[in-house]
Scaffold this motif. Sequence first.
Motif, PDB file in Angstrom:
ATOM      1  N   THR A 193       0.819  -1.210   0.000  1.00 10.33           N
ATOM      2  CA  THR A 193       0.000   0.000   0.000  1.00 10.33           C
ATOM      3  C   THR A 193       0.844   1.248   0.000  1.00 10.33           C
ATOM      4  O   THR A 193       0.333   2.357   0.032  1.00 10.33           O
ATOM      5  N   LYS A 194       2.184   1.071  -0.032  1.00 11.93           N
ATOM      6  CA  LYS A 194       3.085   2.228  -0.035  1.00 11.93           C
ATOM      7  C   LYS A 194       3.283   2.727  -1.445  1.00 11.93           C
ATOM      8  O   LYS A 194       3.483   1.959  -2.373  1.00 11.93           O
ATOM      9  N   ARG A 195       3.289   4.033  -1.635  1.00 11.27           N
ATOM     10  CA  ARG A 195       3.456   4.602  -2.960  1.00 11.27           C
ATOM     11  C   ARG A 195       4.334   5.833  -2.855  1.00 11.27           C
ATOM     12  O   ARG A 195       4.464   6.424  -1.800  1.00 11.27           O
ATOM     13  N   PHE A 196       4.927   6.195  -4.009  1.00 12.94           N
ATOM     14  CA  PHE A 196       5.599   7.491  -4.034  1.00 12.94           C
ATOM     15  C   PHE A 196       4.551   8.556  -3.757  1.00 12.94           C
ATOM     16  O   PHE A 196       3.472   8.547  -4.342  1.00 12.94           O
ATOM     17  N   GLY A 197       4.879   9.497  -2.921  1.00 16.98           N
ATOM     18  CA  GLY A 197       3.886  10.479  -2.511  1.00 16.98           C
ATOM     19  C   GLY A 197       3.841  11.699  -3.393  1.00 16.98           C
ATOM     20  O   GLY A 197       4.490  11.782  -4.427  1.00 16.98           O
ATOM     21  N   HIS A 198       3.072  12.671  -2.967  1.00 17.71           N
ATOM     22  CA  HIS A 198       2.941  13.929  -3.693  1.00 17.71           C
ATOM     23  C   HIS A 198       4.227  14.731  -3.543  1.00 17.71           C
ATOM     24  O   HIS A 198       4.916  14.635  -2.554  1.00 17.71           O
ATOM     25  N   ALA A 199       4.510  15.532  -4.543  1.00 17.93           N
ATOM     26  CA  ALA A 199       5.687  16.387  -4.461  1.00 17.93           C
ATOM     27  C   ALA A 199       5.545  17.527  -5.434  1.00 17.93           C
ATOM     28  O   ALA A 199       4.893  17.416  -6.449  1.00 17.93           O
ATOM     29  N   THR A 200       6.154  18.643  -5.113  1.00 20.87           N
ATOM     30  CA  THR A 200       6.288  19.757  -6.035  1.00 20.87           C
ATOM     31  C   THR A 200       7.775  20.007  -6.172  1.00 20.87           C
ATOM     32  O   THR A 200       8.437  20.322  -5.195  1.00 20.87           O
ATOM     33  N   ILE A 201       8.309  19.846  -7.387  1.00 24.45           N
ATOM     34  CA  ILE A 201       9.747  19.960  -7.571  1.00 24.45           C
ATOM     35  C   ILE A 201      10.055  21.071  -8.552  1.00 24.45           C
ATOM     36  O   ILE A 201       9.238  21.430  -9.399  1.00 24.45           O
ATOM     37  N   GLY A 202      11.248  21.617  -8.437  1.00 26.27           N
ATOM     38  CA  GLY A 202      11.662  22.715  -9.291  1.00 26.27           C
ATOM     39  C   GLY A 202      12.082  22.227 -10.660  1.00 26.27           C
ATOM     40  O   GLY A 202      11.936  21.061 -11.006  1.00 26.27           O
ATOM     41  N   GLU A 203      12.607  23.129 -11.439  1.00 25.16           N
ATOM     42  CA  GLU A 203      12.988  22.789 -12.790  1.00 25.16           C
ATOM     43  C   GLU A 203      14.094  21.738 -12.801  1.00 25.16           C
ATOM     44  O   GLU A 203      14.865  21.602 -11.863  1.00 25.16           O
ATOM     45  N   ILE A 204      14.138  20.968 -13.879  1.00 19.79           N
ATOM     46  CA  ILE A 204      15.183  19.967 -14.040  1.00 19.79           C
ATOM     47  C   ILE A 204      16.497  20.682 -14.294  1.00 19.79           C
ATOM     48  O   ILE A 204      16.606  21.509 -15.197  1.00 19.79           O
ATOM     49  N   ALA A 309      13.758   0.075  -0.907  1.00 17.83           N
ATOM     50  CA  ALA A 309      12.635  -0.831  -1.162  1.00 17.83           C
ATOM     51  C   ALA A 309      11.677  -0.250  -2.194  1.00 17.83           C
ATOM     52  O   ALA A 309      11.143  -0.979  -3.044  1.00 17.83           O
ATOM     53  N   GLN A 310      11.459   1.062  -2.147  1.00 18.57           N
ATOM     54  CA  GLN A 310      10.575   1.700  -3.122  1.00 18.57           C
ATOM     55  C   GLN A 310      11.127   1.570  -4.540  1.00 18.57           C
ATOM     56  O   GLN A 310      10.402   1.238  -5.474  1.00 18.57           O
ATOM     57  N   VAL A 311      12.420   1.864  -4.696  1.00 20.35           N
ATOM     58  CA  VAL A 311      13.003   1.785  -6.035  1.00 20.35           C
ATOM     59  C   VAL A 311      13.079   0.333  -6.505  1.00 20.35           C
ATOM     60  O   VAL A 311      12.826   0.035  -7.684  1.00 20.35           O
ATOM     61  N   ASP A 312      13.402  -0.595  -5.600  1.00 22.50           N
ATOM     62  CA  ASP A 312      13.430  -2.012  -5.976  1.00 22.50           C
ATOM     63  C   ASP A 312      12.063  -2.479  -6.456  1.00 22.50           C
ATOM     64  O   ASP A 312      11.953  -3.230  -7.435  1.00 22.50           O
TER      65      ASP A 312
END
Length: 329
Positions: A193-204, A309-312
């Motif tokens: 039930t774990k997921r990547f969460g919300h995020a606001t990120i700047g420019e690449i 674990a998330q990336v795996d």
Amino acid sequence: MTDANPFHLFNTKTMSGIHPGSRTAQAHIVRVQSRKGGPGDGLSAPGWARILWPGKTEGCAIYLQTSDGAWEDQPVQSLAGGDGRQIIPALLEALNATGHRALVCGSCRWWQPLLATANEEGIPLGLCRWVGNDPNPAPSVMGREQSALAMECPHWQVVELSGLAAIEPIRAETSSQSPGWWSALKMRVGLGTKRFGHATIGEIVERSGVGAGTERCLACHGRIANLGALTVATEKDDKRTFSLWRCRLCYTFYLNDWIDRWERLDSLETEESYYRVAPDEALALLSLFRETRGGEHPKERHSRGAQRAQVDAFLVGRPRLLHQIKLGR
């Protein structure tokens, strides 16, 4: 050295991407599938086509790979010059006429061309509209651009050539909007039930440092630049670094997985893998990297088991573009 590289033609034994035949300053390596006999007979396993561009106004020539991995001496098709809006559909049609389907972003149902937008070589850019399971995808275009000839990702779905003409270009974002910011990025990768969460990120932003911008793209003659990294510990306490890269020309995103066993093994062994990731996945990974304070520094790598674990979980079942094990001595 151990290689298991069905996706691309870079020779990791000689570290050479040079092949016999013609040379041009601009070139693309495109995965293709060929029909087995005719319509209804299915498609073969993916092979390769090489596209050579003598000059910006001189069109291109398409060479197919032979069964033994060499290139055919003569082009299967040659196209006259024209702007990118004309020549890319013509290129896909030319491959189709020879019984081959191009596995590129420009032939994917998730790719939406951007109005009057191209890279510095005139190859049209489009918006990747694939957003995973997110019911409320981020509306921003920025960061989701992909060249029409960018390598396909695991979410690629064919759009028939007759459907390409019906796809209307959309307008790219202008400077009147908030440049460089994505709002409510919601990429979800399941881990129970774990997921990547919300995020606001700047420019690449391309990062300076060792290796940044010096690696060759696996899909074109451009260079890939490093955007961010996260270092974790393996079960045997080796350093494992996940890093995100993007090509400066075709905008293909890659995830690099590097394991450094130098400190533990006398053989100075390293293991490296590359994966193709969609823009929405890349933005989510970059968000995860940035949310982990000091994430690329190996000192605190033992505290990042949850991130590992998330990336795996994200990588489960994902095909590698490149896998190699090197021994320092």
